[in-house]
Design a protein around this motif. Structure first.
Motif, short mmCIF file in Angstrom:
data_model
loop_
_atom_site.label_atom_id
_atom_site.label_comp_id
_atom_site.label_asym_id
_atom_site.label_seq_id
_atom_site.Cartn_x
_atom_site.Cartn_y
_atom_site.Cartn_z
N ASP A 1 12.03 18.17 -5.38
CA ASP A 1 10.76 18.21 -4.31
C ASP A 1 9.67 16.86 -4.95
O ASP A 1 9.17 16.57 -3.97
N HIS A 2 9.74 16.48 -6.11
CA HIS A 2 8.95 15.64 -6.29
C HIS A 2 9.47 14.39 -5.41
O HIS A 2 8.44 13.43 -4.81
N SER A 3 10.65 14.24 -5.31
CA SER A 3 11.09 12.88 -4.63
C SER A 3 10.75 13.11 -3.17
O SER A 3 10.44 12.10 -2.46
N LYS A 4 10.69 14.28 -2.61
CA LYS A 4 10.11 14.71 -1.23
C LYS A 4 8.64 14.18 -1.01
O LYS A 4 8.14 13.51 -0.29
N ASP B 1 1.09 -1.23 0.01
CA ASP B 1 0.12 0.03 -0.11
C ASP B 1 0.93 1.19 0.04
O ASP B 1 0.60 2.35 -0.78
N ALA B 2 2.12 1.22 0.81
CA ALA B 2 2.78 2.32 0.80
C ALA B 2 3.47 2.68 -0.46
O ALA B 2 3.57 3.81 -1.04
N LEU B 3 3.72 1.58 -1.22
CA LEU B 3 4.68 1.73 -2.62
C LEU B 3 3.31 2.13 -3.58
O LEU B 3 3.90 3.11 -4.25
N ALA C 1 4.97 10.33 1.00
CA ALA C 1 3.85 9.71 0.69
C ALA C 1 3.74 8.33 1.05
O ALA C 1 3.00 7.31 1.64
N VAL C 2 5.05 7.63 0.73
CA VAL C 2 5.51 6.20 1.09
C VAL C 2 5.48 6.21 2.55
O VAL C 2 4.84 4.78 3.33
N ALA C 3 6.26 6.81 3.20
CA ALA C 3 6.37 6.82 4.68
C ALA C 3 5.17 7.00 5.50
O ALA C 3 5.10 6.47 6.69
N ASP C 4 4.30 8.15 5.19
CA ASP C 4 3.22 8.31 5.86
C ASP C 4 2.18 7.03 5.77
O ASP C 4 1.79 6.82 6.78
#
Length: 206
Positions: free
Chosen positions: A91-94, A50-52, A99-102
């Motif tokens: 910024d895209h990478s952030k 789900d994170a990915l 999103a993945v970490a959250d």
């Protein structure tokens, strides 16, 4: 108005994979240690997937934003970004990383750790209660219960089938009860104490 997109990991039966460890906790006395650990592996794999997925969707959203910015620039339309330029790739990478970490943190708390702990303790408490009333336990004191009720109580709590299945039944019955309160509590906690920090970080880059 177009219908909202179906989230495969949240709005379909795949969501039940996140509860695998809760079933493992409920059936712990019936399954092998490897199977028990396997239920946690399934739930964790679901959370990672789900994170990915959310990270991939964040990337698509960033790419779509870039495309709109370029289209507005070429047509002379004022850009909606503060700088008038597309969001830099850094910024895209952030955005993707957050999103993945959250999602991963939310899933580990709401789907694995908290419900797993609650079911584990509920099953253990039920087993302890039955053991306290088991064949080796002292009978209730005279007068604590009427004679017929006392005999019925002892017969019930010392029933082999009850002693074997009651902890599992308690664990299973709790699963639908705790799911939504835990989900809501984890969401509230992250909204209050976690998300403001990385949202502020994202805003500082714009």
């Amino acid at each position: 108005m177009s219908e909202p997109e179906t989230d495969v990991f949240r709005d379909t039966p795949i969501r039940y994979l996140g509860y695998a460890n809760e079933f493992g906790e409920s059936f712990k006395s019936f399954i092998s240690t490897a199977t028990y650990r396997g239920t946690y592996a399934i739930a964790t794999a679901y959370g990672i997937s789900d994170a990915l997925d959310k990270g991939y969707k964040a990337k698509l959203a960033c790419d779509e934003f870039d495309a709109r910015v370029r289209a507005n620039a070429s047509s002379g339309t004022e850009c909606s970004s503060a700088s008038g330029n597309a969001v830099p790739k850094a910024d895209h990478s952030k955005h993707v990383a957050f999103a993945v970490a959250d999602t991963f943190v939310w899933q580990m708390l709401a789907s694995v750790m908290i419900p797993g702990f609650i079911i584990n303790r509920a099953v253990a408490a039920t087993q302890w209660t039955l053991d306290s009333c088991g064949p080796q336990a002292a009978a209730p004191s005279q007068g604590a219960l009427p004679g017929a009720a006392q005999r019925g109580f002892l017969a019930l709590t010392r029933n082999p089938s009850l002693r074997r299945w009651a902890p599992t039944a308690v664990g299973l019955s709790l699963i639908p009860v705790i799911i939504h309160p835990i989900d809501s509590s984890v969401t509230w906690g992250m909204d209050m104490y976690v998300r403001p920090y990385y949202l502020a970080e994202l805003k500082a880059d714009h």
